[in-house]
Write a protein that holds these residues in place. Structure first.
Motif, short mmCIF file in Angstrom:
data_model
loop_
_atom_site.label_atom_id
_atom_site.label_comp_id
_atom_site.label_asym_id
_atom_site.label_seq_id
_atom_site.Cartn_x
_atom_site.Cartn_y
_atom_site.Cartn_z
N TRP A 29 0.09 -1.45 4.31
CA TRP A 29 1.13 -2.13 3.54
C TRP A 29 2.49 -1.90 4.20
O TRP A 29 2.68 -0.93 4.93
CB TRP A 29 1.16 -1.66 2.09
CG TRP A 29 1.24 -0.18 1.90
CD1 TRP A 29 0.19 0.69 1.75
CD2 TRP A 29 2.42 0.64 1.89
NE1 TRP A 29 0.64 1.98 1.63
CE2 TRP A 29 2.02 1.98 1.72
CE3 TRP A 29 3.78 0.37 1.99
CZ2 TRP A 29 2.92 3.03 1.64
CZ3 TRP A 29 4.67 1.43 1.93
CH2 TRP A 29 4.25 2.73 1.74
N ARG A 31 6.74 -2.34 3.01
CA ARG A 31 7.72 -2.71 2.00
C ARG A 31 8.96 -3.25 2.71
O ARG A 31 9.44 -2.68 3.67
CB ARG A 31 8.12 -1.49 1.16
CG ARG A 31 9.10 -1.89 0.08
CD ARG A 31 9.37 -0.80 -0.91
NE ARG A 31 10.32 -1.31 -1.91
CZ ARG A 31 10.79 -0.61 -2.90
NH1 ARG A 31 10.40 0.63 -3.07
NH2 ARG A 31 11.64 -1.14 -3.75
N LEU A 36 6.44 -5.93 -1.50
CA LEU A 36 5.40 -5.11 -0.92
C LEU A 36 4.32 -6.05 -0.39
O LEU A 36 3.74 -6.82 -1.15
CB LEU A 36 4.79 -4.18 -1.97
CG LEU A 36 3.62 -3.32 -1.51
CD1 LEU A 36 4.09 -2.30 -0.47
CD2 LEU A 36 2.98 -2.63 -2.70
N PHE A 37 4.10 -6.00 0.92
CA PHE A 37 3.10 -6.83 1.58
C PHE A 37 1.88 -5.95 1.83
O PHE A 37 1.96 -4.97 2.57
CB PHE A 37 3.64 -7.36 2.92
CG PHE A 37 4.83 -8.26 2.76
CD1 PHE A 37 4.67 -9.64 2.77
CD2 PHE A 37 6.11 -7.73 2.60
CE1 PHE A 37 5.77 -10.47 2.62
CE2 PHE A 37 7.20 -8.56 2.45
CZ PHE A 37 7.04 -9.94 2.45
N VAL A 38 0.76 -6.29 1.21
CA VAL A 38 -0.47 -5.51 1.37
C VAL A 38 -1.40 -6.29 2.30
O VAL A 38 -1.71 -7.46 2.06
CB VAL A 38 -1.14 -5.24 0.02
CG1 VAL A 38 -2.44 -4.46 0.22
CG2 VAL A 38 -0.20 -4.46 -0.91
N SER A 39 -1.84 -5.60 3.35
CA SER A 39 -2.76 -6.20 4.32
C SER A 39 -4.05 -6.63 3.64
O SER A 39 -4.41 -6.11 2.57
CB SER A 39 -3.09 -5.19 5.42
OG SER A 39 -1.93 -4.89 6.17
N GLN A 41 -7.56 -7.03 2.23
CA GLN A 41 -8.56 -6.07 1.76
C GLN A 41 -9.88 -6.82 1.64
O GLN A 41 -9.96 -7.85 0.97
CB GLN A 41 -8.15 -5.50 0.40
CG GLN A 41 -6.80 -4.80 0.41
CD GLN A 41 -6.78 -3.57 1.29
OE1 GLN A 41 -7.56 -2.64 1.09
NE2 GLN A 41 -5.90 -3.57 2.28
N LEU A 74 -6.58 -3.97 -3.44
CA LEU A 74 -5.16 -4.35 -3.36
C LEU A 74 -4.33 -3.44 -4.27
O LEU A 74 -3.26 -2.96 -3.88
CB LEU A 74 -4.96 -5.81 -3.76
CG LEU A 74 -5.45 -6.85 -2.75
CD1 LEU A 74 -5.49 -8.23 -3.40
CD2 LEU A 74 -4.58 -6.86 -1.50
N GLN A 77 -3.96 0.03 -2.83
CA GLN A 77 -2.91 0.07 -1.79
C GLN A 77 -1.53 0.04 -2.45
O GLN A 77 -0.61 0.77 -2.02
CB GLN A 77 -3.06 -1.10 -0.81
CG GLN A 77 -4.31 -1.05 0.03
CD GLN A 77 -4.36 0.08 1.03
OE1 GLN A 77 -3.45 0.90 1.15
NE2 GLN A 77 -5.44 0.13 1.79
N ALA A 78 -1.36 -0.80 -3.46
CA ALA A 78 -0.07 -0.86 -4.16
C ALA A 78 0.25 0.48 -4.81
O ALA A 78 1.39 0.95 -4.77
CB ALA A 78 -0.08 -1.99 -5.19
N ALA A 81 1.50 2.75 -2.17
CA ALA A 81 2.86 2.37 -1.77
C ALA A 81 3.89 2.75 -2.82
O ALA A 81 5.05 3.01 -2.49
CB ALA A 81 2.92 0.86 -1.49
N GLU A 147 -5.18 -10.80 0.89
CA GLU A 147 -3.94 -10.07 1.08
C GLU A 147 -3.00 -10.45 -0.05
O GLU A 147 -3.18 -11.49 -0.70
CB GLU A 147 -3.31 -10.37 2.43
CG GLU A 147 -2.90 -11.80 2.64
CD GLU A 147 -2.32 -12.07 4.01
OE1 GLU A 147 -1.31 -12.80 4.08
OE2 GLU A 147 -2.85 -11.56 5.00
#
Length: 153
Positions: A29, A31, A36-39, A41, A74, A77-78, A81, A147
């Protein structure tokens, strides 16, 4: 004390997995300001990668379940982050989803609803988002990869 989002996940009977490690040369990820950009999954459960080709050896319902697994990753990951606090998520902004599709399969949106519906169940109106759903060949034979872009505090 768990936050409101953790409580909602518990109400839904869901437990987030640990945030998966990247499978290649990228970060999970990034920011940038409040975004927040999450790669991407891929669909994974306790047994590993959920594989399948939609429209060949996997039904739309099975694909939607795989997309929900992507949603859980997702959110994991958030959570990482946001230093463990999913209440910092203000909005799900956008999903870009890829569905491992056989030729002629055109129900990618129905598959990706498995992720979208879950995010709305978790976040309510703040879970409604813009979205793309496309057919593609996916790494490791995964059924679905998604994503996300979140707005966070």
């Amino acid at each position: 004390m768990p936050g409101a989002i953790d409580a909602r996940l518990a109400e839904l009977g869901e437990t987030l997995p640990d945030a998966p490690a990247p499978a290649a040369n990228y970060v999970p990820w990034v920011r940038s300001g409040p975004l927040l950009f999450v790669s991407g999954q891929i669909s994974m459960d306790a047994g590993g990668i959920v594989k399948g080709l939609l429209g060949a050896d996997m039904s739309v319902e099975q694909g939607a379940a795989a997309a929900k697994l992507c949603a859980l990753s997702l959110l994991a990951q958030a959570r990482a982050a946001c230093e463990g606090d999913l209440d910092r998520v203000r909005r799900v902004v956008k999903l870009t989803a890829f569905v491992n599709s056989a030729p002629g399969f055109s129900d990618q949106p129905k598959v990706v609803n498995g992720c979208s519906d879950f995010l709305v169940a978790v976040f309510g109106e703040a879970g409604r988002h813009a979205r793309s759903a496309v057919g593609a060949a996916l790494p490791f034979g995964a059924a679905v990869e998604i994503e996300a872009i979140f707005e966070i505090a």
